[in-house]
Design an enzyme around this catalytic site. Structure first.
Site, PDB file in Angstrom:
ATOM      1  N   LYS A   1      -9.809 -10.495   8.102  1.00 55.42           N
ATOM      2  CA  LYS A   1      -8.661  -9.604   8.152  1.00 55.42           C
ATOM      3  C   LYS A   1      -8.868  -8.607   9.278  1.00 55.42           C
ATOM      4  O   LYS A   1      -9.973  -8.098   9.473  1.00 55.42           O
ATOM      5  CB  LYS A   1      -8.474  -8.861   6.826  1.00 55.42           C
ATOM      6  CG  LYS A   1      -7.211  -8.003   6.815  1.00 55.42           C
ATOM      7  CD  LYS A   1      -7.046  -7.239   5.508  1.00 55.42           C
ATOM      8  CE  LYS A   1      -5.785  -6.374   5.581  1.00 55.42           C
ATOM      9  NZ  LYS A   1      -5.667  -5.487   4.405  1.00 55.42           N
TER      10      LYS A   1
ATOM     11  N   GLN B   1     -14.446  -9.719  -0.425  1.00 51.68           N
ATOM     12  CA  GLN B   1     -14.385  -9.285   0.967  1.00 51.68           C
ATOM     13  C   GLN B   1     -15.711  -8.657   1.353  1.00 51.68           C
ATOM     14  O   GLN B   1     -16.253  -7.809   0.640  1.00 51.68           O
ATOM     15  CB  GLN B   1     -13.255  -8.290   1.213  1.00 51.68           C
ATOM     16  CG  GLN B   1     -13.098  -7.998   2.712  1.00 51.68           C
ATOM     17  CD  GLN B   1     -11.953  -7.047   3.022  1.00 51.68           C
ATOM     18  OE1 GLN B   1     -12.082  -5.858   2.831  1.00 51.68           O
ATOM     19  NE2 GLN B   1     -10.842  -7.591   3.517  1.00 51.68           N
TER      20      GLN B   1
ATOM     21  N   MET C   1      -9.059  -2.991  -2.360  1.00 50.16           N
ATOM     22  CA  MET C   1      -8.897  -1.547  -2.202  1.00 50.16           C
ATOM     23  C   MET C   1      -9.993  -0.854  -2.987  1.00 50.16           C
ATOM     24  O   MET C   1     -10.174  -1.124  -4.180  1.00 50.16           O
ATOM     25  CB  MET C   1      -7.505  -1.104  -2.685  1.00 50.16           C
ATOM     26  CG  MET C   1      -6.363  -1.604  -1.808  1.00 50.16           C
ATOM     27  SD  MET C   1      -4.723  -1.143  -2.443  1.00 50.16           S
ATOM     28  CE  MET C   1      -4.527  -2.391  -3.738  1.00 50.16           C
TER      29      MET C   1
ATOM     30  N   GLY D   1      -1.238  -4.852  -0.538  1.00 49.35           N
ATOM     31  CA  GLY D   1      -2.157  -3.756  -0.777  1.00 49.35           C
ATOM     32  C   GLY D   1      -1.494  -2.655  -1.575  1.00 49.35           C
ATOM     33  O   GLY D   1      -1.307  -2.751  -2.785  1.00 49.35           O
TER      34      GLY D   1
ATOM     35  N   ASN E   1       0.390  -8.736   6.649  1.00 50.33           N
ATOM     36  CA  ASN E   1       0.105  -7.574   5.805  1.00 50.33           C
ATOM     37  C   ASN E   1       0.785  -6.349   6.407  1.00 50.33           C
ATOM     38  O   ASN E   1       0.768  -6.148   7.611  1.00 50.33           O
ATOM     39  CB  ASN E   1      -1.416  -7.370   5.742  1.00 50.33           C
ATOM     40  CG  ASN E   1      -1.840  -6.192   4.889  1.00 50.33           C
ATOM     41  OD1 ASN E   1      -2.821  -5.522   5.199  1.00 50.33           O
ATOM     42  ND2 ASN E   1      -1.130  -5.908   3.814  1.00 50.33           N
ATOM     43  N   GLY E   2       1.393  -5.544   5.515  1.00 48.51           N
ATOM     44  CA  GLY E   2       1.994  -4.298   5.964  1.00 48.51           C
ATOM     45  C   GLY E   2       3.443  -4.160   5.549  1.00 48.51           C
ATOM     46  O   GLY E   2       4.280  -5.008   5.884  1.00 48.51           O
TER      47      GLY E   2
ATOM     48  N   CYS F   1     -10.713  -2.199   8.570  1.00 42.95           N
ATOM     49  CA  CYS F   1     -10.817  -0.871   7.968  1.00 42.95           C
ATOM     50  C   CYS F   1     -10.661   0.230   9.023  1.00 42.95           C
ATOM     51  O   CYS F   1     -11.341   0.216  10.050  1.00 42.95           O
ATOM     52  CB  CYS F   1     -12.166  -0.730   7.268  1.00 42.95           C
ATOM     53  SG  CYS F   1     -12.399   0.885   6.492  1.00 42.95           S
TER      54      CYS F   1
END
Length: 383
Positions: free
Chosen positions: A154, A81, A28, A239, A215-216, A112
């Site tokens: 990702k 990343q 992040m 995240g 993820n999420g 992104c």
């Protein structure tokens, strides 16, 4: 609080890299610097990814990019990343990371949702170009192979509901030699709004042989266990859930080990972690800059607690560790953690976008090989 036995045993295997706990810290911008990664690692095991850097910036020796590639002395496994839209640049950047920085894991960002990135065909827009995606992955995997460094990617579900890409992305990742694929269960159009689609994550997991990370909407350790049970994923990516809550990695490590998750921290314990965070920032950046950096984290740490508005405002202007200590001493250390914050979203959410910013004619060609899109050396985000 006890949780059921973890449905994952043996941790996470990414090529030759073994991760004790199947948990990955998502990069992040402005958050996952060396100090924050160290703080999270002190809480629990996992893989902690550096802030996203651009392949072009690294290849061209951009000073800001190199400044972001700072690692803590205790960071034995270096994970970065990489963002890029040009296969050659991505390949060269991957080799630099492996040869010059001793990186043990490279993750490629194709998730992104930031308009300035997707407008140039990067991030979550790029997987629409299936041929280009394959070229980028192949260049990165080939560059990392001599160093035995795994390359992962990702991504998101797609650009929007009419342009899904995640199933093709999984196939291409596997065919290109990627060690794993992580899926954020939202489209680019959703950004961080709404809820993550765990069914899509399960569908991807069922379609490929390489590890899949979900993820999420993982806000608590119990959410991670539930995601694994419902989707079959090999690990989870964390995240926004850890913003102001680095102890989440402690809870995750305990949950995946089948151990009892610790009770929620009091404000005093949160204060101690906040102070440790500030100390680490100052060690890496110097006291003046480190204190400026901790300011944005303070609101996340204190979210839901009863600290008065004036004290919060004063903390938001802190400029020395001595001042920080004095201000933190005014907090009620016995105040319990606000249960209202359990399971609630943290960080940015926003609203879905009616139209995703894309290069002109982007959707006319789903292959994209040889496109040669230019990337900005200063792009920094996540996905």
């Amino acid at each position: 609080m006890s949780l059921p036995a973890s449905p994952i045993s043996g941790g996470l295997q990414l090529g030759s890299l073994s991760v004790e706990t199947p948990v990955v810290l998502a990069p992040m911008a402005g958050v996952t610097n060396a100090a924050f990664r160290r703080l999270c690692a002190e809480q629990g095991a996992g893989l902690y990814v550096c802030e996203m850097i651009t392949s072009r910036g690294l290849v061209e020796g951009d000073e800001h990019t190199k400044d972001m590639l700072r690692f803590d002395d205790a960071e034995t496994v270096r994970s970065v990343q990489l963002y890029g839209t040009d296969p050659v640049y991505v390949g060269k950047a991957t080799e630099i990371l492996c040869a010059d920085y001793g990186v043990a894991h490279v993750d490629l960002n194709f998730g992104c949702p930031v308009p300035k990135v997707t407008r140039k065909g990067g991030g979550g827009a790029l997987p629409y170009k299936r041929g280009l995606l394959g070229e980028i992955l192949e260049h990165a995997v080939r560059a990392a192979a001599p160093y035995d460094v795994p390359v992962t990617m990702k991504t998101r579900k797609g650009i929007d509901d009419d342009h899904m890409t995640y199933m093709d992305a999984g196939r291409i990742a596997q065919e290109s030699g990627a060690a794993a694929i992580a899926l954020h269960g939202r489209t680019v159009a959703q950004a961080y709004s709404g809820t993550a689609d765990w069914d899509a994550i399960a569908e991807l997991k069922a379609s490929v042989d390489i590890p899949v990370l979900g993820n999420g909407d993982i806000w608590e350790a119990a959410d991670a266990i539930r995601m694994v049970e419902e989707t079959g994923v090999d690990g989870v990516v964390i995240g926004r859930g850890c913003l102001g809550r680095p102890w989440l990695f402690r809870d995750l490590a305990a949950a995946f080990a089948g151990d009892k998750v610790n009770v929620l921290p009091t404000l005093g314990e949160v204060t101690d972690i906040m102070r440790r965070h500030a100390e680490l920032l100052c060690e890496h950046m110097g006291e003046e800059r480190g204190c400026k950096e901790i300011r944005k984290h303070i609101a996340w740490y204190l979210k839901g607690f009863g600290a008065g508005g004036e004290l919060r405002r004063t903390l938001g202007l802190v400029n020395s560790l001595e001042d920080l200590d004095e201000m933190l001493s005014r907090l009620d250390r016995n105040e319990p953690f606000p249960s209202s914050q359990l399971g609630s979203p943290r960080g940015r959410q926003g609203a879905p976008r009616h139209k995703v910013a894309l290069p002109e004619g982007w959707l006319d060609d789903a292959d994209g090989r040889g496109c040669g899109f230019s990337e900005n050396v200063a792009e920094t985000s996540g996905g």
